[in-house]
Design a protein around this motif. Structure first.
Motif, PDB file in Angstrom:
ATOM      1  N   VAL A 114       0.863  -1.172   0.000  1.00  0.00           N
ATOM      2  CA  VAL A 114       0.000   0.000   0.000  1.00  0.00           C
ATOM      3  C   VAL A 114       0.898   1.219   0.000  1.00  0.00           C
ATOM      4  O   VAL A 114       1.784   1.332   0.844  1.00  0.00           O
ATOM      5  CB  VAL A 114      -0.921   0.016   1.245  1.00  0.00           C
ATOM      6  CG1 VAL A 114      -1.787   1.256   1.262  1.00  0.00           C
ATOM      7  CG2 VAL A 114      -1.758  -1.251   1.315  1.00  0.00           C
ATOM      8  N   GLY A 115       0.685   2.128  -0.943  1.00  0.00           N
ATOM      9  CA  GLY A 115       1.489   3.340  -1.020  1.00  0.00           C
ATOM     10  C   GLY A 115       0.671   4.564  -0.668  1.00  0.00           C
ATOM     11  O   GLY A 115      -0.451   4.731  -1.150  1.00  0.00           O
ATOM     12  N   LEU A 116       1.211   5.401   0.199  1.00  0.00           N
ATOM     13  CA  LEU A 116       0.570   6.649   0.605  1.00  0.00           C
ATOM     14  C   LEU A 116       1.512   7.801   0.287  1.00  0.00           C
ATOM     15  O   LEU A 116       2.718   7.701   0.526  1.00  0.00           O
ATOM     16  CB  LEU A 116       0.257   6.627   2.107  1.00  0.00           C
ATOM     17  CG  LEU A 116      -0.569   5.444   2.618  1.00  0.00           C
ATOM     18  CD1 LEU A 116      -0.587   5.427   4.132  1.00  0.00           C
ATOM     19  CD2 LEU A 116      -1.972   5.509   2.054  1.00  0.00           C
ATOM     20  N   VAL A 117       0.975   8.891  -0.233  1.00  0.00           N
ATOM     21  CA  VAL A 117       1.759  10.079  -0.550  1.00  0.00           C
ATOM     22  C   VAL A 117       1.045  11.271   0.058  1.00  0.00           C
ATOM     23  O   VAL A 117      -0.172  11.399  -0.056  1.00  0.00           O
ATOM     24  CB  VAL A 117       1.888  10.283  -2.082  1.00  0.00           C
ATOM     25  CG1 VAL A 117       2.662  11.552  -2.402  1.00  0.00           C
ATOM     26  CG2 VAL A 117       2.532   9.073  -2.727  1.00  0.00           C
ATOM     27  N   GLY A 118       1.802  12.168   0.704  1.00  0.00           N
ATOM     28  CA  GLY A 118       1.145  13.344   1.259  1.00  0.00           C
ATOM     29  C   GLY A 118       2.102  14.265   1.976  1.00  0.00           C
ATOM     30  O   GLY A 118       3.311  14.045   2.020  1.00  0.00           O
ATOM     31  N   ASP A 119       1.528  15.300   2.572  1.00  0.00           N
ATOM     32  CA  ASP A 119       2.301  16.302   3.305  1.00  0.00           C
ATOM     33  C   ASP A 119       2.341  15.932   4.784  1.00  0.00           C
ATOM     34  O   ASP A 119       2.035  14.803   5.162  1.00  0.00           O
ATOM     35  CB  ASP A 119       1.697  17.691   3.077  1.00  0.00           C
ATOM     36  CG  ASP A 119       0.238  17.765   3.491  1.00  0.00           C
ATOM     37  OD1 ASP A 119      -0.268  16.801   4.116  1.00  0.00           O
ATOM     38  OD2 ASP A 119      -0.404  18.786   3.211  1.00  0.00           O
ATOM     39  N   SER A 120       2.712  16.896   5.645  1.00  0.00           N
ATOM     40  CA  SER A 120       2.862  16.586   7.067  1.00  0.00           C
ATOM     41  C   SER A 120       1.535  16.192   7.712  1.00  0.00           C
ATOM     42  O   SER A 120       1.502  15.312   8.579  1.00  0.00           O
ATOM     43  CB  SER A 120       3.481  17.769   7.803  1.00  0.00           C
ATOM     44  OG  SER A 120       2.651  18.913   7.679  1.00  0.00           O
ATOM     45  N   LEU A 121       0.437  16.810   7.311  1.00  0.00           N
ATOM     46  CA  LEU A 121      -0.860  16.418   7.867  1.00  0.00           C
ATOM     47  C   LEU A 121      -1.200  14.992   7.455  1.00  0.00           C
ATOM     48  O   LEU A 121      -1.644  14.179   8.274  1.00  0.00           O
ATOM     49  CB  LEU A 121      -1.958  17.381   7.405  1.00  0.00           C
ATOM     50  CG  LEU A 121      -3.375  17.045   7.861  1.00  0.00           C
ATOM     51  CD1 LEU A 121      -3.464  17.031   9.385  1.00  0.00           C
ATOM     52  CD2 LEU A 121      -4.367  18.037   7.295  1.00  0.00           C
ATOM     53  N   SER A 122      -0.950  14.663   6.196  1.00  0.00           N
ATOM     54  CA  SER A 122      -1.189  13.296   5.726  1.00  0.00           C
ATOM     55  C   SER A 122      -0.308  12.311   6.464  1.00  0.00           C
ATOM     56  O   SER A 122      -0.717  11.183   6.747  1.00  0.00           O
ATOM     57  CB  SER A 122      -0.912  13.197   4.224  1.00  0.00           C
ATOM     58  OG  SER A 122      -1.730  14.070   3.504  1.00  0.00           O
ATOM     59  N   GLU A 123       0.909  12.738   6.790  1.00  0.00           N
ATOM     60  CA  GLU A 123       1.813  11.846   7.524  1.00  0.00           C
ATOM     61  C   GLU A 123       1.251  11.530   8.912  1.00  0.00           C
ATOM     62  O   GLU A 123       1.298  10.392   9.369  1.00  0.00           O
ATOM     63  CB  GLU A 123       3.195  12.479   7.645  1.00  0.00           C
ATOM     64  CG  GLU A 123       4.199  11.581   8.336  1.00  0.00           C
ATOM     65  CD  GLU A 123       5.589  12.186   8.384  1.00  0.00           C
ATOM     66  OE1 GLU A 123       6.523  11.440   8.746  1.00  0.00           O
ATOM     67  OE2 GLU A 123       5.754  13.375   8.078  1.00  0.00           O
ATOM     68  N   ASN A 124       0.705  12.535   9.570  1.00  0.00           N
ATOM     69  CA  ASN A 124       0.097  12.291  10.887  1.00  0.00           C
ATOM     70  C   ASN A 124      -1.060  11.303  10.780  1.00  0.00           C
ATOM     71  O   ASN A 124      -1.222  10.410  11.623  1.00  0.00           O
ATOM     72  CB  ASN A 124      -0.397  13.594  11.506  1.00  0.00           C
ATOM     73  CG  ASN A 124       0.736  14.484  11.951  1.00  0.00           C
ATOM     74  OD1 ASN A 124       1.826  14.008  12.237  1.00  0.00           O
ATOM     75  ND2 ASN A 124       0.493  15.770  12.001  1.00  0.00           N
ATOM     76  N   LEU A 125      -1.878  11.448   9.753  1.00  0.00           N
ATOM     77  CA  LEU A 125      -2.997  10.518   9.557  1.00  0.00           C
ATOM     78  C   LEU A 125      -2.486   9.119   9.216  1.00  0.00           C
ATOM     79  O   LEU A 125      -3.037   8.117   9.687  1.00  0.00           O
ATOM     80  CB  LEU A 125      -3.921  11.040   8.461  1.00  0.00           C
ATOM     81  CG  LEU A 125      -4.615  12.362   8.768  1.00  0.00           C
ATOM     82  CD1 LEU A 125      -5.361  12.876   7.545  1.00  0.00           C
ATOM     83  CD2 LEU A 125      -5.552  12.233   9.945  1.00  0.00           C
ATOM     84  N   ALA A 126      -1.419   9.039   8.401  1.00  0.00           N
ATOM     85  CA  ALA A 126      -0.848   7.744   8.039  1.00  0.00           C
ATOM     86  C   ALA A 126      -0.284   7.045   9.275  1.00  0.00           C
ATOM     87  O   ALA A 126      -0.472   5.836   9.456  1.00  0.00           O
ATOM     88  CB  ALA A 126       0.234   7.918   6.985  1.00  0.00           C
ATOM     89  N   VAL A 127       0.393   7.793  10.145  1.00  0.00           N
ATOM     90  CA  VAL A 127       0.955   7.199  11.365  1.00  0.00           C
ATOM     91  C   VAL A 127      -0.170   6.717  12.278  1.00  0.00           C
ATOM     92  O   VAL A 127      -0.067   5.649  12.892  1.00  0.00           O
ATOM     93  CB  VAL A 127       1.896   8.197  12.070  1.00  0.00           C
ATOM     94  CG1 VAL A 127       2.255   7.723  13.464  1.00  0.00           C
ATOM     95  CG2 VAL A 127       3.160   8.397  11.240  1.00  0.00           C
ATOM     96  N   ALA A 128      -1.251   7.460  12.368  1.00  0.00           N
ATOM     97  CA  ALA A 128      -2.391   7.004  13.168  1.00  0.00           C
ATOM     98  C   ALA A 128      -2.944   5.696  12.602  1.00  0.00           C
ATOM     99  O   ALA A 128      -3.265   4.764  13.360  1.00  0.00           O
ATOM    100  CB  ALA A 128      -3.476   8.080  13.210  1.00  0.00           C
ATOM    101  N   LEU A 129      -3.056   5.599  11.280  1.00  0.00           N
ATOM    102  CA  LEU A 129      -3.505   4.357  10.647  1.00  0.00           C
ATOM    103  C   LEU A 129      -2.536   3.224  10.963  1.00  0.00           C
ATOM    104  O   LEU A 129      -2.952   2.117  11.330  1.00  0.00           O
ATOM    105  CB  LEU A 129      -3.626   4.539   9.132  1.00  0.00           C
ATOM    106  CG  LEU A 129      -3.855   3.262   8.324  1.00  0.00           C
ATOM    107  CD1 LEU A 129      -5.225   2.673   8.620  1.00  0.00           C
ATOM    108  CD2 LEU A 129      -3.682   3.524   6.841  1.00  0.00           C
TER     109      LEU A 129
END
Length: 173
Positions: A114-129
């Motif tokens: 699974v690949g995720l791309v994003g900025d710092s806000l997206s990174e926070n959401l990805a880490v929560a996931l």
């Protein structure tokens, strides 16, 4: 001849009415029933945040999740928890989107990347996931590639989740 015409006029009128009735209706077709909540992502952004229905479930992960970077771990840094909110898409009639089931997510993604791309806000959401997914596979581990790629491997289901941080995803003109 005139009596024949008088007899044909009503028959022709009836034939014309029957022809008009057999033509397709110009009415629009009946609307399709709405898709169940969560079945179509096309309008998932239209909605509002609502208080999570009672009883509020326990968090999916704890302060000890190793995937958090030090300064981004709000729980460890003493930030008070936010009010528990859930997303209610407009087309769901007030129903909220169901909470993720980490074990079911990993099972559905078994053997995939699974690949995720994003900025710092997206990174926070990805880490929560990722922390939530780790609750279903405590043997998960982190890996790092050269450049901005970071990833996490969940060995129980052979799932790899990678994140690439980028500054902008849109081109400004």
């Amino acid at each position: 001849m005139r009596s024949l015409r008088l007899r044909l006029v009503p028959l022709l009128a009836i034939a014309a009415v029957l022809c008009l009735l057999s033509l397709p209706s110009r009415r629009s077709p009946p609307p399709e029933p709405p898709l169940p909540c969560g079945a179509a992502p096309s309008d998932a952004t239209a909605g509002r945040w609502v208080p999570t229905p009672e009883p509020v479930p326990a968090p999916l992960y704890t302060v000890s999740c190793p995937f958090h970077r030090g300064s981004y771990n709000c729980l460890r840094n003493g930030r008070p928890p936010l009010a528990p909110l859930s997303w209610a898409p407009a087309r769901c009639g007030g129903a909220v989107v169901l909470r993720i089931d980490p074990a079911a997510f990993l099972a559905a993604a078994r053997g995939r990347r699974v690949g995720l791309v994003g900025d710092s806000l997206s990174e926070n959401l990805a880490v929560a996931l990722l922390c939530a997914l780790r609750s279903a596979d405590p043997d998960a581990r982190r890996w790092k590639r050269r450049g901005a790629w970071r990833g996490w491997y969940f060995p129980r289901d052979d799932v790899t989740v990678a994140f690439h941080r980028t500054v902008l995803l849109a081109k400004y003109t």
